[in-house]
Design a protein around this motif. Structure first.
Motif, PDB file in Angstrom:
ATOM      1  N   GLU A   1     132.237 -75.494   8.716  1.00  0.00           N
ATOM      2  CA  GLU A   1     132.729 -76.245   7.554  1.00  0.00           C
ATOM      3  C   GLU A   1     132.702 -75.376   6.293  1.00  0.00           C
ATOM      4  O   GLU A   1     133.622 -75.433   5.476  1.00  0.00           O
ATOM      5  CB  GLU A   1     131.933 -77.531   7.353  1.00  0.00           C
ATOM      6  CG  GLU A   1     132.155 -78.555   8.450  1.00  0.00           C
ATOM      7  CD  GLU A   1     133.606 -78.960   8.634  1.00  0.00           C
ATOM      8  OE1 GLU A   1     134.338 -79.074   7.636  1.00  0.00           O
ATOM      9  OE2 GLU A   1     134.017 -79.160   9.792  1.00  0.00           O
TER      10      GLU A   1
ATOM     11  N   ASP B   1     148.395 -71.215  14.229  1.00  0.00           N
ATOM     12  CA  ASP B   1     147.835 -72.384  13.554  1.00  0.00           C
ATOM     13  C   ASP B   1     148.024 -72.302  12.046  1.00  0.00           C
ATOM     14  O   ASP B   1     148.005 -71.216  11.465  1.00  0.00           O
ATOM     15  CB  ASP B   1     146.322 -72.494  13.819  1.00  0.00           C
ATOM     16  CG  ASP B   1     145.996 -73.051  15.188  1.00  0.00           C
ATOM     17  OD1 ASP B   1     146.911 -73.500  15.899  1.00  0.00           O
ATOM     18  OD2 ASP B   1     144.803 -73.034  15.549  1.00  0.00           O
TER      19      ASP B   1
ATOM     20  N   LYS C   1     146.441 -74.504   8.397  1.00  0.00           N
ATOM     21  CA  LYS C   1     145.127 -75.035   8.026  1.00  0.00           C
ATOM     22  C   LYS C   1     144.874 -76.400   8.671  1.00  0.00           C
ATOM     23  O   LYS C   1     143.749 -76.694   9.087  1.00  0.00           O
ATOM     24  CB  LYS C   1     144.991 -75.118   6.504  1.00  0.00           C
ATOM     25  CG  LYS C   1     143.568 -75.423   6.073  1.00  0.00           C
ATOM     26  CD  LYS C   1     143.393 -75.321   4.574  1.00  0.00           C
ATOM     27  CE  LYS C   1     141.947 -75.598   4.169  1.00  0.00           C
ATOM     28  NZ  LYS C   1     141.763 -75.492   2.717  1.00  0.00           N
ATOM     29  N   MET C   2     145.900 -77.224   8.796  1.00  0.00           N
ATOM     30  CA  MET C   2     145.725 -78.535   9.426  1.00  0.00           C
ATOM     31  C   MET C   2     145.336 -78.377  10.900  1.00  0.00           C
ATOM     32  O   MET C   2     144.485 -79.109  11.397  1.00  0.00           O
ATOM     33  CB  MET C   2     146.996 -79.380   9.303  1.00  0.00           C
ATOM     34  CG  MET C   2     146.843 -80.765   9.911  1.00  0.00           C
ATOM     35  SD  MET C   2     148.374 -81.714   9.888  1.00  0.00           S
ATOM     36  CE  MET C   2     148.575 -81.935   8.143  1.00  0.00           C
ATOM     37  N   ASN C   3     145.959 -77.420  11.607  1.00  0.00           N
ATOM     38  CA  ASN C   3     145.602 -77.173  13.002  1.00  0.00           C
ATOM     39  C   ASN C   3     144.152 -76.711  13.125  1.00  0.00           C
ATOM     40  O   ASN C   3     143.443 -77.128  14.048  1.00  0.00           O
ATOM     41  CB  ASN C   3     146.503 -76.108  13.620  1.00  0.00           C
ATOM     42  CG  ASN C   3     147.958 -76.478  13.649  1.00  0.00           C
ATOM     43  OD1 ASN C   3     148.817 -75.694  13.253  1.00  0.00           O
ATOM     44  ND2 ASN C   3     148.277 -77.683  14.104  1.00  0.00           N
TER      45      ASN C   3
ATOM     46  N   ARG D   1     141.762 -77.471  11.045  1.00  0.00           N
ATOM     47  CA  ARG D   1     140.952 -78.676  10.779  1.00  0.00           C
ATOM     48  C   ARG D   1     140.814 -79.507  12.049  1.00  0.00           C
ATOM     49  O   ARG D   1     139.734 -79.982  12.396  1.00  0.00           O
ATOM     50  CB  ARG D   1     141.621 -79.495   9.667  1.00  0.00           C
ATOM     51  CG  ARG D   1     141.027 -80.852   9.392  1.00  0.00           C
ATOM     52  CD  ARG D   1     139.766 -80.784   8.538  1.00  0.00           C
ATOM     53  NE  ARG D   1     138.598 -80.622   9.371  1.00  0.00           N
ATOM     54  CZ  ARG D   1     137.465 -80.022   9.005  1.00  0.00           C
ATOM     55  NH1 ARG D   1     137.306 -79.541   7.809  1.00  0.00           N
ATOM     56  NH2 ARG D   1     136.462 -79.903   9.824  1.00  0.00           N
ATOM     57  N   THR D   2     141.922 -79.696  12.776  1.00  0.00           N
ATOM     58  CA  THR D   2     141.901 -80.455  14.027  1.00  0.00           C
ATOM     59  C   THR D   2     140.991 -79.784  15.045  1.00  0.00           C
ATOM     60  O   THR D   2     140.209 -80.459  15.729  1.00  0.00           O
ATOM     61  CB  THR D   2     143.329 -80.600  14.592  1.00  0.00           C
ATOM     62  OG1 THR D   2     144.124 -81.284  13.627  1.00  0.00           O
ATOM     63  CG2 THR D   2     143.347 -81.350  15.910  1.00  0.00           C
ATOM     64  N   ARG D   3     141.077 -78.477  15.156  1.00  0.00           N
ATOM     65  CA  ARG D   3     140.235 -77.711  16.080  1.00  0.00           C
ATOM     66  C   ARG D   3     138.753 -77.898  15.734  1.00  0.00           C
ATOM     67  O   ARG D   3     137.916 -78.129  16.613  1.00  0.00           O
ATOM     68  CB  ARG D   3     140.625 -76.231  16.012  1.00  0.00           C
ATOM     69  CG  ARG D   3     139.866 -75.323  16.918  1.00  0.00           C
ATOM     70  CD  ARG D   3     140.320 -73.886  16.692  1.00  0.00           C
ATOM     71  NE  ARG D   3     141.729 -73.739  16.958  1.00  0.00           N
ATOM     72  CZ  ARG D   3     142.241 -73.347  18.109  1.00  0.00           C
ATOM     73  NH1 ARG D   3     141.438 -73.069  19.109  1.00  0.00           N
ATOM     74  NH2 ARG D   3     143.528 -73.234  18.268  1.00  0.00           N
TER      75      ARG D   3
ATOM     76  N   ASN E   1     137.397 -80.380  14.010  1.00  0.00           N
ATOM     77  CA  ASN E   1     137.032 -81.776  14.277  1.00  0.00           C
ATOM     78  C   ASN E   1     136.751 -81.992  15.761  1.00  0.00           C
ATOM     79  O   ASN E   1     135.811 -82.689  16.134  1.00  0.00           O
ATOM     80  CB  ASN E   1     138.135 -82.730  13.816  1.00  0.00           C
ATOM     81  CG  ASN E   1     138.226 -82.819  12.305  1.00  0.00           C
ATOM     82  OD1 ASN E   1     137.338 -82.400  11.575  1.00  0.00           O
ATOM     83  ND2 ASN E   1     139.335 -83.363  11.831  1.00  0.00           N
ATOM     84  N   ARG E   2     137.563 -81.399  16.592  1.00  0.00           N
ATOM     85  CA  ARG E   2     137.373 -81.524  18.050  1.00  0.00           C
ATOM     86  C   ARG E   2     136.065 -80.880  18.478  1.00  0.00           C
ATOM     87  O   ARG E   2     135.326 -81.440  19.291  1.00  0.00           O
ATOM     88  CB  ARG E   2     138.555 -80.891  18.780  1.00  0.00           C
ATOM     89  CG  ARG E   2     138.487 -81.069  20.282  1.00  0.00           C
ATOM     90  CD  ARG E   2     139.784 -80.585  20.942  1.00  0.00           C
ATOM     91  NE  ARG E   2     139.636 -80.617  22.365  1.00  0.00           N
ATOM     92  CZ  ARG E   2     139.243 -79.590  23.100  1.00  0.00           C
ATOM     93  NH1 ARG E   2     138.970 -78.431  22.533  1.00  0.00           N
ATOM     94  NH2 ARG E   2     139.118 -79.695  24.403  1.00  0.00           N
TER      95      ARG E   2
ATOM     96  N   THR F   1     133.022 -83.061  18.069  1.00  0.00           N
ATOM     97  CA  THR F   1     132.844 -84.236  18.927  1.00  0.00           C
ATOM     98  C   THR F   1     131.872 -83.993  20.066  1.00  0.00           C
ATOM     99  O   THR F   1     131.367 -84.943  20.660  1.00  0.00           O
ATOM    100  CB  THR F   1     134.187 -84.685  19.549  1.00  0.00           C
ATOM    101  OG1 THR F   1     134.629 -83.681  20.474  1.00  0.00           O
ATOM    102  CG2 THR F   1     135.229 -84.975  18.499  1.00  0.00           C
TER     103      THR F   1
END
Length: 176
Positions: free
Chosen positions: A37, A73, A75-77, A79-81, A83-84, A87
């Motif tokens: 982060e 990728d 920046k949004m991709n 972020r998704t990575r 976030n995953r 999990t």
């Protein structure tokens, strides 16, 4: 005053070089310590992060195919990575990789704008997972563009040129 470098580009002054080297070292430490982060905050909103395909059968001057990618990728991709990964269900990273990034051979030159610098660096990533005695070494060269902002340097683009044409690592679940 800038002096010409062997490649014909203009060198940057020692303060700029030091700031860039410090940025790269901090980035490596954040990723090695699992502080993704904090690392994410170093990315520009218009980030483009690519790993083009390298073809062994091509001559050296044509072996990088910049129209085909292992990864492409924004920046949004990213972020998704991230976030995953958070999990606990990103099975390529369960258990999480333990890494050590060694950054070297840093070359810095002025970018195409007054707030941009271009950076070439070599990266060697040591990666080991859990109690598995196996480890990976992932060597690559990175071509980065950094932007000066009010908050410091931000990564605008990164092109990762993997040394290997056939990856020996089971996945690219770690950030290069």
């Amino acid at each position: 005053m800038s002096a010409p470098t062997p490649t014909g580009t203009t060198a940057v002054d020692a303060d700029v070089y030091t700031a860039v080297a410090t940025f790269l070292a901090r980035e490596a430490r954040l990723l090695d310590e699992g502080r993704e982060e904090e690392w994410f905050e170093l990315l520009a909103d218009d980030l483009l992060y690519t790993i083009p395909i390298r073809q062994a059968a091509e001559p050296r001057t044509a072996e990088i195919n910049r129209s085909a990618f292992r990864l492409r990728d924004n920046k949004m991709n990213v972020r998704t990575r991230l976030n995953r990964l958070a999990t606990g269900h990103a099975y390529s990273e369960v258990p999480p990789s333990r890494t050590m990034r060694l950054v070297g051979s840093v070359e810095v030159s002025p970018g195409p704008g007054p707030d941009l610098v271009d950076v070439s660096s070599a990266l060697l990533v040591y990666r080991q997972r859990g109690i598995d005695p196996h480890f990976d070494l992932i060597p690559c060269r990175r071509n980065d563009r950094l932007r000066w902002t009010g908050e410091g340097l931000r990564l605008v683009s990164r092109e990762v040129i993997l040394t290997e044409t056939s990856l020996l690592t089971p996945n690219l679940g770690v950030l290069l």
